[in-house]
Design a protein around this motif. Structure first.
Motif, mmCIF file in Angstrom:
data_model
loop_
_atom_site.group_PDB
_atom_site.id
_atom_site.type_symbol
_atom_site.label_atom_id
_atom_site.label_comp_id
_atom_site.label_asym_id
_atom_site.label_seq_id
_atom_site.Cartn_x
_atom_site.Cartn_y
_atom_site.Cartn_z
ATOM 1 N N ALA A 173 0.806 -1.209 0.150
ATOM 2 C CA ALA A 173 0.038 0.021 -0.149
ATOM 3 C C ALA A 173 0.924 0.956 -0.083
ATOM 4 C CB ALA A 173 -0.984 -0.001 1.121
ATOM 5 N N LEU A 174 0.350 2.105 -0.574
ATOM 6 C CA LEU A 174 1.167 3.688 -0.464
ATOM 7 C C LEU A 174 1.722 4.088 0.753
ATOM 8 C CD1 LEU A 174 -0.438 5.690 -3.533
ATOM 9 C CD2 LEU A 174 1.688 3.992 -3.581
ATOM 10 N N ARG A 175 0.898 3.913 1.695
ATOM 11 C CA ARG A 175 0.849 4.295 3.154
ATOM 12 C C ARG A 175 2.408 3.557 3.768
ATOM 13 N NH1 ARG A 175 -4.064 5.408 5.912
ATOM 14 N NH2 ARG A 175 -3.487 7.371 4.984
ATOM 15 N N GLU A 176 2.485 2.430 3.141
ATOM 16 C CA GLU A 176 3.537 1.466 3.859
ATOM 17 C C GLU A 176 4.962 1.859 3.086
ATOM 18 O OE1 GLU A 176 2.537 -3.121 4.520
ATOM 19 O OE2 GLU A 176 1.549 -2.426 2.639
ATOM 20 N N ILE A 177 4.597 2.325 1.711
ATOM 21 C CA ILE A 177 5.938 2.983 1.188
ATOM 22 C C ILE A 177 6.166 4.273 1.867
ATOM 23 C CG2 ILE A 177 6.533 4.458 -1.009
ATOM 24 C CD1 ILE A 177 7.093 1.367 -1.203
ATOM 25 N N ALA A 178 5.177 5.181 2.243
ATOM 26 C CA ALA A 178 5.293 6.418 2.834
ATOM 27 C C ALA A 178 6.185 6.049 4.151
ATOM 28 C CB ALA A 178 4.142 7.351 3.047
ATOM 29 N N ILE A 179 5.686 5.260 4.914
ATOM 30 C CA ILE A 179 6.372 4.857 6.161
ATOM 31 C C ILE A 179 7.545 4.386 5.981
ATOM 32 C CG2 ILE A 179 6.269 3.233 8.259
ATOM 33 C CD1 ILE A 179 3.140 3.535 7.812
ATOM 34 N N ALA A 180 7.997 3.613 4.925
ATOM 35 C CA ALA A 180 9.286 3.265 4.806
ATOM 36 C C ALA A 180 10.388 4.263 4.442
ATOM 37 C CB ALA A 180 9.256 2.077 3.733
ATOM 38 N N ILE A 181 9.918 4.916 3.562
ATOM 39 C CA ILE A 181 10.768 6.220 3.351
ATOM 40 C C ILE A 181 11.111 7.178 4.131
ATOM 41 C CG2 ILE A 181 10.526 5.913 0.696
ATOM 42 C CD1 ILE A 181 8.889 8.577 0.989
ATOM 43 N N ALA A 182 10.168 7.532 4.980
ATOM 44 C CA ALA A 182 10.428 8.198 6.231
ATOM 45 C C ALA A 182 11.109 7.447 7.384
ATOM 46 C CB ALA A 182 8.996 8.624 6.860
ATOM 47 N N ALA A 183 11.220 6.111 7.348
ATOM 48 C CA ALA A 183 12.182 5.523 8.217
ATOM 49 C C ALA A 183 13.738 5.381 7.757
ATOM 50 C CB ALA A 183 11.636 4.213 8.597
ATOM 51 N N GLN A 184 13.996 5.396 6.514
ATOM 52 C CA GLN A 184 15.129 5.473 6.003
ATOM 53 C C GLN A 184 15.679 6.816 5.415
ATOM 54 O OE1 GLN A 184 13.908 1.365 3.863
ATOM 55 N NE2 GLN A 184 16.349 2.176 3.429
ATOM 56 N N ALA A 185 15.303 7.845 6.112
ATOM 57 C CA ALA A 185 15.751 9.225 5.867
ATOM 58 C C ALA A 185 17.188 9.549 5.632
ATOM 59 C CB ALA A 185 14.909 10.154 6.719
ATOM 60 N N ASP A 186 17.804 8.784 6.622
ATOM 61 C CA ASP A 186 19.150 8.958 6.658
ATOM 62 C C ASP A 186 19.834 8.315 5.358
ATOM 63 O OD1 ASP A 186 19.207 10.438 8.899
ATOM 64 O OD2 ASP A 186 19.769 8.538 10.309
ATOM 65 N N GLU A 187 19.546 7.333 4.924
ATOM 66 C CA GLU A 187 19.947 6.653 3.812
ATOM 67 C C GLU A 187 19.613 7.471 2.636
ATOM 68 O OE1 GLU A 187 19.225 2.375 3.429
ATOM 69 O OE2 GLU A 187 18.631 2.335 5.720
ATOM 70 N N LEU A 188 18.376 8.054 2.490
ATOM 71 C CA LEU A 188 18.032 8.918 1.271
ATOM 72 C C LEU A 188 19.024 10.119 1.265
ATOM 73 C CD1 LEU A 188 14.252 8.620 1.218
ATOM 74 C CD2 LEU A 188 15.831 7.222 0.516
ATOM 75 N N LEU A 189 19.391 10.798 2.449
ATOM 76 C CA LEU A 189 20.215 11.819 2.366
ATOM 77 C C LEU A 189 21.519 11.654 1.968
ATOM 78 C CD1 LEU A 189 18.827 13.489 5.731
ATOM 79 C CD2 LEU A 189 18.520 14.302 3.327
ATOM 80 N N GLU A 190 21.827 10.393 2.502
ATOM 81 C CA GLU A 190 23.451 9.783 2.059
ATOM 82 C C GLU A 190 23.351 9.540 0.494
ATOM 83 O OE1 GLU A 190 26.907 6.330 3.185
ATOM 84 O OE2 GLU A 190 24.729 6.605 4.439
ATOM 85 N N ALA A 191 22.429 9.180 0.201
ATOM 86 C CA ALA A 191 22.606 8.872 -1.625
ATOM 87 C C ALA A 191 22.290 9.895 -2.287
ATOM 88 C CB ALA A 191 21.320 7.920 -1.755
ATOM 89 N N GLY A 192 22.111 11.304 -1.572
ATOM 90 C CA GLY A 192 21.685 12.132 -2.251
ATOM 91 C C GLY A 192 20.452 12.484 -3.052
ATOM 92 N N LEU A 193 19.386 11.668 -2.628
ATOM 93 C CA LEU A 193 17.914 11.676 -3.036
ATOM 94 C C LEU A 193 17.181 12.778 -2.520
ATOM 95 C CD1 LEU A 193 17.049 7.887 -3.312
ATOM 96 C CD2 LEU A 193 17.957 9.417 -5.055
ATOM 97 N N ALA A 194 17.463 13.135 -1.251
ATOM 98 C CA ALA A 194 17.066 14.696 -0.559
ATOM 99 C C ALA A 194 18.131 15.271 -0.047
ATOM 100 C CB ALA A 194 15.960 13.814 0.283
ATOM 101 N N ASP A 195 17.691 16.756 0.161
ATOM 102 C CA ASP A 195 18.614 17.778 0.573
ATOM 103 C C ASP A 195 18.486 17.888 2.129
ATOM 104 O OD1 ASP A 195 19.956 18.561 -1.985
ATOM 105 O OD2 ASP A 195 18.118 19.719 -2.542
ATOM 106 N N SER A 196 17.395 17.315 2.642
ATOM 107 C CA SER A 196 17.075 17.706 4.070
ATOM 108 C C SER A 196 16.098 16.643 4.354
ATOM 109 C CB SER A 196 16.616 19.257 4.391
ATOM 110 O OG SER A 196 15.328 19.091 3.749
ATOM 111 N N GLN A 197 16.105 16.416 5.813
ATOM 112 C CA GLN A 197 15.030 15.673 6.618
ATOM 113 C C GLN A 197 13.638 16.102 6.227
ATOM 114 O OE1 GLN A 197 15.836 13.103 8.802
ATOM 115 N NE2 GLN A 197 13.764 12.513 9.001
ATOM 116 N N ASP A 198 13.564 17.501 6.001
ATOM 117 C CA ASP A 198 12.165 17.983 5.517
ATOM 118 C C ASP A 198 11.621 17.556 4.268
ATOM 119 O OD1 ASP A 198 12.047 19.316 8.172
ATOM 120 O OD2 ASP A 198 12.488 21.387 7.392
#
Length: 290
Positions: free
Chosen positions: A211-236
């Protein structure tokens, strides 16, 4: 729940989750279900009344499922998980041995994300950590190969589509007996068929079961990895993307969210997002190899 004879009026599916016990509990705390429980809920919605059994092949106290026992099921589903199949250890070895027995049983199997990677490795292919990149939230512009355009796994898909995804590993090399069905610019193997040792596996690198809600929860939980990979500039930034995907869960027709996320119905609508699972279920009578 024990396996019954296949061919009965109610199909019986085996769901193999490769999360370790602590990972299963962490996912339950975040999303309310383990990966296997998510698959069971999805299959129950798609096939009301279906019987499911969830097993954890990575656990050292899980009873061995012989090829003969596996052959009693109508299908086997392999879930996603944080497992890295290139890490040699008892948990990985148990999971790969289980998948080898699934192939030998002749029972059709389907897997997403790590499930695809497990089947690839069990059949002799190679998986690696994605070099300096990952795919998170939305896998963009997946396109069928020439073989994929006529393959029943992708029946009904447009020439290019987006899908729910979250992975930092990828298939480097498909095994002998495999057919590449879809790719995108991020990773070459987005969908494949594997025929090995008498069995047939269909798999995707993305997550049609979620479900899309599960995807939303998963990416929020892996915020540090997304920042390290350059997919986002900030936690916000990560939190804003997670909020939009979560909102789309409740309002899949909301055009403002489609525009902001850059998606269409193939990603937003549950029925379309689950297309590969529906195609696998419809094809089961033709996939049994014994």
């Amino acid at each position: 729940m024990t396996a019954h004879n296949r061919g009965a009026s109610v199909p019986h599916f085996l769901i193999a989750q490769s999360e370790l016990p602590q990972e299963r509990e962490a996912r339950r705390r975040r999303a309310g279900k383990s990966s296997g429980e998510t698959y069971a809920a999805t299959l129950a919605q798609m096939r009301p009344g279906v019987a499911t059994t969830i097993v954890s092949p990575t656990d050292d106290d899980t009873p061995t499922f012989t090829a003969e026992r596996l052959a009693r099921f109508d299908a086997v589903f392999l879930t996603g998980s944080p497992m890295h199949v290139y890490d040699d250890g008892p948990e990985v070895r148990r999971q790969l041995e289980f998948m080898c027995r699934v192939f030998a049983s002749g029972t059709p199997s389907f897997g997403s994300c790590a499930g695809l990677q497990i089947a690839v490795a069990a059949a002799g292919g190679r998986v690696r950590k994605m070099p300096e990149r990952m795919e998170a939230g939305i896998a963009r512009r997946i396109s069928a190969t020439e073989a994929g355009r006529t393959h029943p796994l992708l029946a009904g898909r447009p020439p290019s589509w987006d899908a729910a995804a979250l992975h930092g590993d990828e298939v480097l090399e498909l095994p002998a007996g495999a057919t590449l069905l879809a790719s995108n610019a991020v990773t070459q193997v987005q969908a494949a068929e594997i025929r090995h040792d008498g069995g047939v596996f269909w798999g995707v690198q993305y997550h049609p079961e979620l479900a899309l809600r599960e995807i939303a929860i998963a990416i929020a939980a892996q915020a540090d990895e997304l920042l390290e990979a350059g997919l986002a500039d900030s936690q916000d930034d990560v939190e804003a993307r997670a909020r939009d995907i979560d909102a789309l869960h409740d309002a899949p027709d909301r055009r403002a969210l489609h525009w902001r996320l850059g998606v269409d119905g193939e990603f937003a609508e549950e029925r379309l997002r689950r297309r590969e699972i529906a195609n696998f279920l419809a094809s089961l009578p033709d996939l049994r190899t014994d």
